[in-house]
Design a protein around this motif. Structure first.
Motif, PDB file in Angstrom:
ATOM      1  N   SER A 136      -7.390  -8.432  18.853  1.00  9.36           N
ATOM      2  CA  SER A 136      -8.624  -9.151  18.557  1.00  9.36           C
ATOM      3  C   SER A 136      -8.329 -10.591  18.179  1.00  9.36           C
ATOM      4  O   SER A 136      -7.190 -10.969  17.932  1.00  9.36           O
ATOM      5  CB  SER A 136      -9.385  -8.458  17.434  1.00  9.36           C
ATOM      6  N   VAL A 137      -9.391 -11.368  18.161  1.00 11.18           N
ATOM      7  CA  VAL A 137      -9.285 -12.785  17.826  1.00 11.18           C
ATOM      8  C   VAL A 137     -10.562 -13.143  17.084  1.00 11.18           C
ATOM      9  O   VAL A 137     -11.586 -12.481  17.255  1.00 11.18           O
ATOM     10  CB  VAL A 137      -9.116 -13.619  19.123  1.00 11.18           C
ATOM     11  N   ASP A 138     -10.500 -14.149  16.205  1.00 12.99           N
ATOM     12  CA  ASP A 138     -11.734 -14.583  15.551  1.00 12.99           C
ATOM     13  C   ASP A 138     -11.950 -16.080  15.772  1.00 12.99           C
ATOM     14  O   ASP A 138     -11.177 -16.717  16.494  1.00 12.99           O
ATOM     15  CB  ASP A 138     -11.733 -14.203  14.068  1.00 12.99           C
TER      16      ASP A 138
ATOM     17  N   ALA B 149       1.496 -17.222   7.023  1.00 16.63           N
ATOM     18  CA  ALA B 149       1.677 -17.364   8.472  1.00 16.63           C
ATOM     19  C   ALA B 149       1.329 -16.058   9.185  1.00 16.63           C
ATOM     20  O   ALA B 149       0.546 -16.039  10.123  1.00 16.63           O
ATOM     21  CB  ALA B 149       3.106 -17.785   8.793  1.00 16.63           C
TER      22      ALA B 149
ATOM     23  N   ALA C 252     -10.919  -9.956  13.718  1.00 14.02           N
ATOM     24  CA  ALA C 252      -9.493 -10.123  13.489  1.00 14.02           C
ATOM     25  C   ALA C 252      -9.246 -10.176  11.982  1.00 14.02           C
ATOM     26  O   ALA C 252      -8.494 -10.983  11.489  1.00 14.02           O
ATOM     27  CB  ALA C 252      -8.973 -11.373  14.179  1.00 14.02           C
TER      28      ALA C 252
ATOM     29  N   SER D 133     -14.090  -6.268  17.317  1.00 22.03           N
ATOM     30  CA  SER D 133     -13.492  -7.518  17.762  1.00 22.03           C
ATOM     31  C   SER D 133     -13.037  -8.360  16.570  1.00 22.03           C
ATOM     32  O   SER D 133     -12.502  -9.438  16.731  1.00 22.03           O
ATOM     33  CB  SER D 133     -14.501  -8.308  18.580  1.00 22.03           C
TER      34      SER D 133
ATOM     35  N   ARG E  47      -1.819 -25.122  21.075  1.00 20.00           N
ATOM     36  CA  ARG E  47      -2.751 -25.418  19.983  1.00 20.00           C
ATOM     37  C   ARG E  47      -2.807 -26.930  19.744  1.00 20.00           C
ATOM     38  O   ARG E  47      -1.784 -27.600  19.656  1.00 20.00           O
ATOM     39  CB  ARG E  47      -2.337 -24.676  18.718  1.00 20.00           C
TER      40      ARG E  47
ATOM     41  N   LEU F 132      -9.289 -18.565  15.678  1.00 19.99           N
ATOM     42  CA  LEU F 132      -8.201 -18.216  16.598  1.00 19.99           C
ATOM     43  C   LEU F 132      -7.068 -17.499  15.868  1.00 19.99           C
ATOM     44  O   LEU F 132      -5.916 -17.564  16.299  1.00 19.99           O
ATOM     45  CB  LEU F 132      -7.689 -19.429  17.397  1.00 19.99           C
ATOM     46  N   ASN F 133      -7.401 -16.862  14.719  1.00 15.37           N
ATOM     47  CA  ASN F 133      -6.478 -15.880  14.164  1.00 15.37           C
ATOM     48  C   ASN F 133      -6.358 -14.775  15.195  1.00 15.37           C
ATOM     49  O   ASN F 133      -7.346 -14.431  15.857  1.00 15.37           O
ATOM     50  CB  ASN F 133      -7.023 -15.263  12.864  1.00 15.37           C
ATOM     51  N   ILE F 134      -5.173 -14.222  15.335  1.00 11.10           N
ATOM     52  CA  ILE F 134      -4.940 -13.237  16.395  1.00 11.10           C
ATOM     53  C   ILE F 134      -4.332 -11.978  15.796  1.00 11.10           C
ATOM     54  O   ILE F 134      -3.456 -12.050  14.943  1.00 11.10           O
ATOM     55  CB  ILE F 134      -3.950 -13.825  17.441  1.00 11.10           C
ATOM     56  N   LYS F 135      -4.826 -10.833  16.254  1.00 11.32           N
ATOM     57  CA  LYS F 135      -4.193  -9.572  15.878  1.00 11.32           C
ATOM     58  C   LYS F 135      -3.505  -8.979  17.101  1.00 11.32           C
ATOM     59  O   LYS F 135      -4.126  -8.862  18.163  1.00 11.32           O
ATOM     60  CB  LYS F 135      -5.236  -8.582  15.350  1.00 11.32           C
TER      61      LYS F 135
ATOM     62  N   VAL G 161       0.656 -11.664   8.663  1.00  9.86           N
ATOM     63  CA  VAL G 161       0.523 -10.443   7.874  1.00  9.86           C
ATOM     64  C   VAL G 161       0.849  -9.272   8.800  1.00  9.86           C
ATOM     65  O   VAL G 161       0.153  -9.055   9.794  1.00  9.86           O
ATOM     66  CB  VAL G 161      -0.910 -10.272   7.316  1.00  9.86           C
ATOM     67  N   GLY G 162       1.908  -8.566   8.488  1.00  9.17           N
ATOM     68  CA  GLY G 162       2.324  -7.456   9.348  1.00  9.17           C
ATOM     69  C   GLY G 162       2.070  -6.130   8.664  1.00  9.17           C
ATOM     70  O   GLY G 162       2.238  -6.007   7.448  1.00  9.17           O
TER      71      GLY G 162
ATOM     72  N   LYS H  94      -8.220  -9.306  25.513  1.00 13.29           N
ATOM     73  CA  LYS H  94      -8.061  -8.062  24.762  1.00 13.29           C
ATOM     74  C   LYS H  94      -7.363  -7.004  25.618  1.00 13.29           C
ATOM     75  O   LYS H  94      -7.747  -6.779  26.761  1.00 13.29           O
ATOM     76  CB  LYS H  94      -9.445  -7.565  24.318  1.00 13.29           C
TER      77      LYS H  94
ATOM     78  N   ASN I 292       2.201  -3.805  14.109  1.00 18.71           N
ATOM     79  CA  ASN I 292       0.890  -4.446  14.286  1.00 18.71           C
ATOM     80  C   ASN I 292       0.842  -5.635  13.349  1.00 18.71           C
ATOM     81  O   ASN I 292       1.282  -5.529  12.205  1.00 18.71           O
ATOM     82  CB  ASN I 292      -0.248  -3.490  13.912  1.00 18.71           C
ATOM     83  N   CYS I 293       0.333  -6.761  13.812  1.00 18.02           N
ATOM     84  CA  CYS I 293       0.256  -7.875  12.873  1.00 18.02           C
ATOM     85  C   CYS I 293      -0.920  -8.801  13.115  1.00 18.02           C
ATOM     86  O   CYS I 293      -1.531  -8.822  14.176  1.00 18.02           O
ATOM     87  CB  CYS I 293       1.572  -8.635  12.832  1.00 18.02           C
ATOM     88  N   PHE I 294      -1.204  -9.536  12.061  1.00 21.10           N
ATOM     89  CA  PHE I 294      -2.265 -10.536  12.032  1.00 21.10           C
ATOM     90  C   PHE I 294      -1.569 -11.890  11.951  1.00 21.10           C
ATOM     91  O   PHE I 294      -0.739 -12.104  11.073  1.00 21.10           O
ATOM     92  CB  PHE I 294      -3.129 -10.278  10.784  1.00 21.10           C
ATOM     93  N   ILE I 295      -1.896 -12.771  12.869  1.00 17.90           N
ATOM     94  CA  ILE I 295      -1.268 -14.101  12.880  1.00 17.90           C
ATOM     95  C   ILE I 295      -2.337 -15.137  12.579  1.00 17.90           C
ATOM     96  O   ILE I 295      -3.386 -15.167  13.229  1.00 17.90           O
ATOM     97  CB  ILE I 295      -0.627 -14.390  14.253  1.00 17.90           C
ATOM     98  N   ARG I 296      -2.075 -15.972  11.611  1.00 14.63           N
ATOM     99  CA  ARG I 296      -3.048 -16.989  11.247  1.00 14.63           C
ATOM    100  C   ARG I 296      -3.099 -18.044  12.366  1.00 14.63           C
ATOM    101  O   ARG I 296      -2.066 -18.549  12.804  1.00 14.63           O
ATOM    102  CB  ARG I 296      -2.645 -17.636   9.926  1.00 14.63           C
ATOM    103  N   GLY I 297      -4.295 -18.385  12.791  1.00 11.30           N
ATOM    104  CA  GLY I 297      -4.442 -19.329  13.904  1.00 11.30           C
ATOM    105  C   GLY I 297      -3.715 -20.637  13.676  1.00 11.30           C
ATOM    106  O   GLY I 297      -3.099 -21.196  14.593  1.00 11.30           O
TER     107      GLY I 297
END
Lengths: 93, 97, 126
Positions: free
Chosen positions: A31-33, B69, B4, B2, C113, A36-39, B71-72, A11, A59-64
């Motif tokens: 953050s991560v969940d 894939a 995501a 924390s 991965r 392993l999705n990552i923001k 989300v921005g 982080k 800012n983005c959310f990336i699917r693990g």
């Protein structure tokens, strides 16, 4: 859980996430969940000329599941801790 | 925090990159654990090497999480400064699993 | 939701993950050493490759050589001193011959991965 725990320690560090569609995004780990999705924050796309698709995204959310690699900052990898955590997990932890 | 999750993006303009390489922009109305999302007033931005970006109006969409894939969060100010008609690029590749 | 809603299981993993370093200098129990040497299933072989240079073949005509620092049951991995090789085939415009190109790059540390992993080959002898 090993990598979930490890990614949580990243982080605030800068990483480059490379996706399975060849897009590479650099940003600060927010953050991560468990999946392993990552923001990421303060993101920029590597080679923006070729990939202008996220020009207005910071800012983005990336699917693990779409991650191929995460390039890690050298200073954030303590190999001894990783070896021990891996052995413990292999033992059924 | 924390988590995501997408909680802090509800009500915000987001840009979704789908696994087949499409780019859909709209307002996030809702989401769930599986990253299924509800997008209101959304449009697709079609990239091509021959012309600028074309925008297709879609309306209200639910996109299944398995096909998402990235989300921005769109910075509306940055976005309004971009002349999409002048941007030309190959569409993103579909995701090779 | 807050971080405190995490299931208790992952909190304990996190804790042991963080505290481990102090214990890592201790001598291992004999039973642990025996456990370490047995190979009953494929992942045991991967365990024996920890801190060794390995070869990994990945989807998308990618190969990696690097030192294995961590892995899990999905074959997610962290490798160090990584050399990645990407192989691509191009067709010559005039002769229509297939030209095989390899692109290499070096990365200090890389998380890979597991779903992209085709095979892992234990220590490279050089």
């Amino acid at each position: 859980m090993l990598f979930y725990s490890y990614f949580k320690t990243l982080k605030g560090k800068e990483v480059t996430v490379e996706l399975k569609n060849d897009l590479a995004i650099t940003g600060t780990m927010h953050s991560v969940d468990q999946y392993l999705n990552i923001k990421l924050n303060n993101t920029r796309v590597v080679n923006e000329q070729k990939y202008p698709h996220m020009m207005s995204v910071r800012n983005c959310f990336i699917r693990g599941s779409v991650v191929r690699y995460v390039q890690l900052p050298p200073g954030s990898v303590d190999t001894e801790i990783l070896h021990d955590a891996t052995r413990r997990e292999a033992r059924g932890g | 925090m924390s988590e995501a999750g997408l909680a802090d993006l509800v009500g915000v303009t987001i840009s979704v990159i789908t696994n087949d390489g499409r780019n859909i922009v709209g307002t996030l109305k809702g989401y769930d654990q599986a990253t299924n999302v509800i997008l209101d007033d959304c449009h697709e931005r079609v990239y091509s090497t021959k012309t600028g970006v074309e925008q297709l109006v879609l309306g209200l969409y639910v996109i299944r999480g398995d096909n998402i894939a990235v989300v921005g969060e769109v910075d509306d100010e940055l976005d309004s400064q971009i002349d999409l008609g002048q941007i030309s690029a190959a569409p993103l590749k579909p995701l090779a699993h | 939701m807050t971080a405190s809603t995490e299931p208790s299981g992952c909190v304990s993993v996190q804790d042991s993950f963080c505290q481990r370093k102090s214990r890592s200098t201790c001598k291992r129990q004999p039973s642990a050493r025996e456990e370490e040497a047995t190979v009953k299933e494929p992942l045991d072989l991967v365990r024996l490759s920890l801190d060794e240079k390995i070869y990994v073949k990945l989807r998308g005509d990618r190969e990696i050589r690097g030192r294995l620092h961590a892995y899990d049951q999905h074959l997610n991995m962290i490798l160090g001193d990584v050399e990645e090789t990407i192989t691509s085939v191009e067709i010559d415009d005039e002769t229509y011959e297939e030209i095989i190109k390899t692109n290499k790059r070096m990365l200090p540390y890389l998380f890979v991965r597991g779903d992209g992993v085709i095979l892992v080959s234990p220590p490279l002898r050089q």
